[in-house]
Design an enzyme around this catalytic site. Structure first.
Site, mmCIF file in Angstrom:
data_model
loop_
_atom_site.group_PDB
_atom_site.id
_atom_site.type_symbol
_atom_site.label_atom_id
_atom_site.label_comp_id
_atom_site.label_asym_id
_atom_site.label_seq_id
_atom_site.Cartn_x
_atom_site.Cartn_y
_atom_site.Cartn_z
ATOM 1 N N GLY A 17 0.794 -1.229 0.000
ATOM 2 C CA GLY A 17 0.000 0.000 0.000
ATOM 3 C C GLY A 17 0.822 1.272 0.000
ATOM 4 O O GLY A 17 0.352 2.315 0.465
ATOM 5 N N SER A 18 2.027 1.238 -0.565
ATOM 6 C CA SER A 18 2.837 2.469 -0.521
ATOM 7 C C SER A 18 2.250 3.559 -1.415
ATOM 8 O O SER A 18 2.375 4.750 -1.100
ATOM 9 C CB SER A 18 4.297 2.176 -0.886
ATOM 10 O OG SER A 18 4.429 1.870 -2.251
ATOM 11 N N ASN A 50 -6.080 3.384 -12.241
ATOM 12 C CA ASN A 50 -5.083 2.386 -11.847
ATOM 13 C C ASN A 50 -3.694 2.950 -12.079
ATOM 14 O O ASN A 50 -3.500 3.811 -12.941
ATOM 15 C CB ASN A 50 -5.268 1.122 -12.714
ATOM 16 C CG ASN A 50 -4.278 0.031 -12.361
ATOM 17 O OD1 ASN A 50 -4.063 -0.292 -11.195
ATOM 18 N ND2 ASN A 50 -3.647 -0.560 -13.376
ATOM 19 N N HIS A 67 0.130 1.472 -13.079
ATOM 20 C CA HIS A 67 0.809 0.278 -13.571
ATOM 21 C C HIS A 67 2.295 0.598 -13.715
ATOM 22 O O HIS A 67 2.656 1.664 -14.223
ATOM 23 C CB HIS A 67 0.211 -0.139 -14.920
ATOM 24 C CG HIS A 67 0.811 -1.405 -15.444
ATOM 25 N ND1 HIS A 67 0.489 -2.646 -14.935
ATOM 26 C CD2 HIS A 67 1.746 -1.619 -16.405
ATOM 27 C CE1 HIS A 67 1.190 -3.567 -15.571
ATOM 28 N NE2 HIS A 67 1.963 -2.977 -16.468
ATOM 29 N N LEU A 71 -7.343 -5.510 -19.735
ATOM 30 C CA LEU A 71 -6.342 -5.405 -18.669
ATOM 31 C C LEU A 71 -5.216 -4.428 -19.025
ATOM 32 O O LEU A 71 -4.610 -4.538 -20.098
ATOM 33 C CB LEU A 71 -5.745 -6.793 -18.398
ATOM 34 C CG LEU A 71 -4.699 -6.860 -17.277
ATOM 35 C CD1 LEU A 71 -5.344 -6.663 -15.918
ATOM 36 C CD2 LEU A 71 -3.932 -8.180 -17.329
ATOM 37 N N GLU A 95 6.123 6.604 -9.035
ATOM 38 C CA GLU A 95 4.712 6.288 -8.791
ATOM 39 C C GLU A 95 4.168 7.152 -7.655
ATOM 40 O O GLU A 95 3.052 7.679 -7.722
ATOM 41 C CB GLU A 95 4.546 4.804 -8.426
ATOM 42 C CG GLU A 95 4.861 3.848 -9.558
ATOM 43 C CD GLU A 95 4.570 2.396 -9.195
ATOM 44 O OE1 GLU A 95 3.511 2.114 -8.605
ATOM 45 O OE2 GLU A 95 5.407 1.521 -9.494
HETATM 46 C C1 GAR Z 1 3.109 -0.835 -7.549
HETATM 47 O O1 GAR Z 1 4.377 -0.852 -8.134
HETATM 48 C C2 GAR Z 1 2.029 -0.798 -8.613
HETATM 49 O O2 GAR Z 1 2.385 -0.041 -9.733
HETATM 50 C C3 GAR Z 1 1.918 -2.257 -8.951
HETATM 51 O O3 GAR Z 1 2.031 -2.935 -7.738
HETATM 52 C C4 GAR Z 1 2.821 -2.163 -6.844
HETATM 53 C C5 GAR Z 1 2.026 -1.966 -5.582
HETATM 54 O O4 GAR Z 1 2.823 -1.364 -4.580
HETATM 55 N N1 GAR Z 1 0.671 -2.529 -9.595
HETATM 56 C C6 GAR Z 1 0.517 -3.451 -10.532
HETATM 57 O O5 GAR Z 1 1.406 -4.186 -10.907
HETATM 58 C C7 GAR Z 1 -0.895 -3.564 -11.095
HETATM 59 N N2 GAR Z 1 -0.902 -4.270 -12.325
HETATM 60 P P1 GAR Z 1 2.142 -0.665 -3.326
HETATM 61 O O6 GAR Z 1 1.188 -1.711 -2.708
HETATM 62 O O7 GAR Z 1 3.286 -0.388 -2.414
HETATM 63 O O8 GAR Z 1 1.423 0.552 -3.787
#
Ligand code: GAR
Length: 200
Positions: free
Chosen positions: A12-13, A104, A106, A141, A171
């Protein structure tokens, strides 16, 4: 003021970055996870944010899970639903229900490297730049109108973890900015493109 529900599956960052950004036009109504052990849930609860868990394993198929998930989310009257590392493929019905108010992030420069293991694949392909994309969610997707992207260089000796860390930093900058643009009513979907309107 826009009501925002954030969906997570783990750390969840990105959710934390959005909460910490304290977007003046937005209120985080709830953080919802499909996993009870998602670390981000405790972080949100400690800050007085409503949290909820809906375990997908308790449901007989995607349709049933997504129907229950939408009912749970709608209880918080969201203007925007934010997927932040929510690692579930969503049904077309769910996506349609939240059309133009579901976004979203990605960890690649879409449309390159949809799906999983984006950083390993980027390194294997020898690309010189990688990055992240915030986009409106459509039934396909990791597709949908792109709101914002950020790039980082891929360095000679990068491991997937090195690259992931470099991208993740972007991000955390990009996602709160995109949420703010939405909350300010400055995103207009125009065909397959997103126009960012000037501040009012
Ligand atoms: C992030 O890097 C996000 O971009 C990716 O998962 C990670 C979640 O990190 N999402 C995907 O790959 C979706 N297809 P977080 O839980 O620390 O935010």
């Amino acid at each position: 003021m826009k009501n925002i529900v954030i969906l997570i599956s783990g750390r969840g960052s990105n959710m934390q970055a959005i909460v910490d950004a304290a977007v003046p036009e937005a209120r985080i109504a709830a953080v919802v996870s499909n996993r009870a052990d998602a670390a981000g849930l405790a972080w949100a609860a400690e800050r007085g944010i409503a949290t909820a868990v809906l375990d997908h394993k308790q449901f007989d198929g995607r349709e049933a899970f997504d129907t229950a998930l939408a009912a749970l989310i709608d209880g918080y009257a969201p203007d925007l639903v934010v997927l932040a590392g929510f690692m579930r493929i969503l049904t077309a019905g769910f996506v349609t229900h939240y059309e133009n108010r579901l976004i979203n992030i990605h960890p690649s420069l879409l449309p390159a490297f949809t799906g999983l293991h984006t950083h390993e694949r980027a390194i294997a392909e020898g690309v010189k730049f990688a990055g992240c994309t915030v986009h409106f969610v459509t039934a396909e997707l990791d597709h949908g109108p792109i709101i914002a992207q950020a790039t980082v260089p891929v360095l000679e000796d990068d491991t997937a973890d090195d690259l992931a860390a470099r991208v993740l930093k972007e991000e955390h900058r990009l996602y709160p900015m995109a949420v703010r643009l939405f909350a300010q009513g400055r995103l207009r979907i125009d065909g397959g493109r997103v126009r960012v309107l000037p501040p009012q």
